[in-house]
Design an enzyme around this catalytic site. Structure first.
Site, short mmCIF file in Angstrom:
data_model
loop_
_atom_site.label_atom_id
_atom_site.label_comp_id
_atom_site.label_asym_id
_atom_site.label_seq_id
_atom_site.Cartn_x
_atom_site.Cartn_y
_atom_site.Cartn_z
N HIS A 1 -9.07 30.75 1.06
CA HIS A 1 -9.91 29.79 0.36
C HIS A 1 -9.15 28.64 -0.29
O HIS A 1 -9.66 27.53 -0.38
CB HIS A 1 -10.70 30.54 -0.72
CG HIS A 1 -11.66 29.69 -1.49
ND1 HIS A 1 -12.74 29.08 -0.89
CD2 HIS A 1 -11.70 29.33 -2.80
CE1 HIS A 1 -13.41 28.40 -1.80
NE2 HIS A 1 -12.80 28.52 -2.98
N ASP B 1 -14.01 23.67 -2.95
CA ASP B 1 -14.83 24.69 -3.61
C ASP B 1 -16.00 23.97 -4.29
O ASP B 1 -16.68 23.19 -3.65
CB ASP B 1 -13.95 25.51 -4.57
CG ASP B 1 -14.67 26.68 -5.22
OD1 ASP B 1 -14.81 27.73 -4.57
OD2 ASP B 1 -15.10 26.55 -6.38
#
Length: 317
Positions: free
Chosen positions: A296, A98
């Site tokens: 994610h 991320d």
């Protein structure tokens, strides 16, 4: 697991360390902690590596400066180097997820002598463009909600996210996971919407994060709040001016990319698959691994597959 406090000027960084051998430094993203790398730390420490995972500044037990200017990529890259210098003996391999991915990509650019290889998770490397990404987002998402735009006004997102931290984290973690409706994170909402509007609070939470795991995050954000983490999004325009020297430069160290097939990041630019060619600006790219059905939080949702991909990368160096 040992914990160290690493100082980078006035900033104190909480760093978890396990194992001995060549150094791997792991950098988390939003809204996470060093704990996001727990599966990788155990795995690589057992295979002859010294693995360090830090609470990025603004998070956990690390310093939390108030000013936006403290959260530039240059500053965050200097934190990574401080960890390398304190914990290791020579250049390090970097893993970043991320926001941690842009941090490790830029550490490799800004401090090439400190970094022997770099793997990005969920966010591929993109060279400096003609404008800050947040300006592109304002154009791409004109007339509709986009979370990074919502995060720009100081105090607004903090108030929403801190009102019920446990609920916030459950909703955010689920919405970006592989179990959520595909790209729920990017579903159209009016521009005046809030982040959590329309997000599901799953009961129970998917098995990849236990109640005790979730409690680690909840306790940390109850103690530290969201201002520091949100300031990373607000610093993007500062980065653009501050990193002009990097215009046109790519990653020269051995590099790799790992992500989940159902990660909404790949659809951030409408009509484009951001995972189609993740090595386009990397001159020694060793390949990408896209893990089916995973979202994610790739190293937590699919630790075995992520560890296998990362081990293949580091063993090939």
């Amino acid at each position: 697991m040992d914990f160290f406090t690493v100082r980078n000027g006035a900033t104190e960084l909480n760093v978890a360390v396990s194992g001995s051998g060549p150094l791997i430094v792991c950098v988390h993203g939003f809204p996470e902690l060093w704990y996001s790398w727990r599966h990788q730390m155990t795995y690589f420490a057992a295979r002859g590596f010294r693995v360090a995972a830090l609470d990025a500044r603004g998070y956990g037990r690390s310093s939390k400066p108030q000013e936006v200017s403290a959260y530039t990529l240059r500053q965050l890259a200097s934190d990574v180097v401080a960890v390398i210098d304190h914990v290791g003996d020579g250049p390090a391999i970097l893993f970043g997820h991320d926001w941690g991915a842009p941090i490790v990509w830029h550490t490799a650019l800004l401090h090439p002598d400190k970094i022997s290889a770099v793997a990005g998770l969920s966010v591929p490397f993109r060279p400096r463009g003609p404008a800050p990404f947040i300006e592109l987002a304002r154009s791409l998402y004109k007339g509709r909600f986009f979370y990074q735009i919502y995060f720009q006004q100081e105090g607004v997102a903090e108030a929403e996210l801190e009102a019920d931290i446990a609920g916030t984290l459950r909703k955010v973690y689920f919405a970006l996971s592989g179990q959520a409706p595909h790209n729920q994170w990017l579903e159209p909402k009016p521009p005046e919407a809030r982040l959590l509007d329309g997000l599901v609070d799953p009961q129970p939470f998917p098995a990849w994060m236990s109640e005790s795991d979730l409690a680690v995050y909840v306790d940390a954000f109850k103690a530290g709040g969201f201002r520091g983490p949100l300031n990373r999004y607000r610093a993007q325009t500062i980065d653009f001016a501050d990193l002009a020297e990097l215009s046109g430069r790519g990653i020269t160290q051995p590099s790799a990319f790992v992500a989940g097939e159902r990660d909404p990041v790949r659809a951030f630019i409408p009509g484009m698959d951001l995972y189609a060619d993740p090595g386009i600006a990397c001159s020694d790219f060793r390949g990408s691994t896209i893990i089916p059905a995973i979202g994610h939080w790739v190293q937590q949702e699919a630790p075995q597959e992520t560890n296998a991909a990362l081990e293949a990368f580091v063993r090939g160096l």
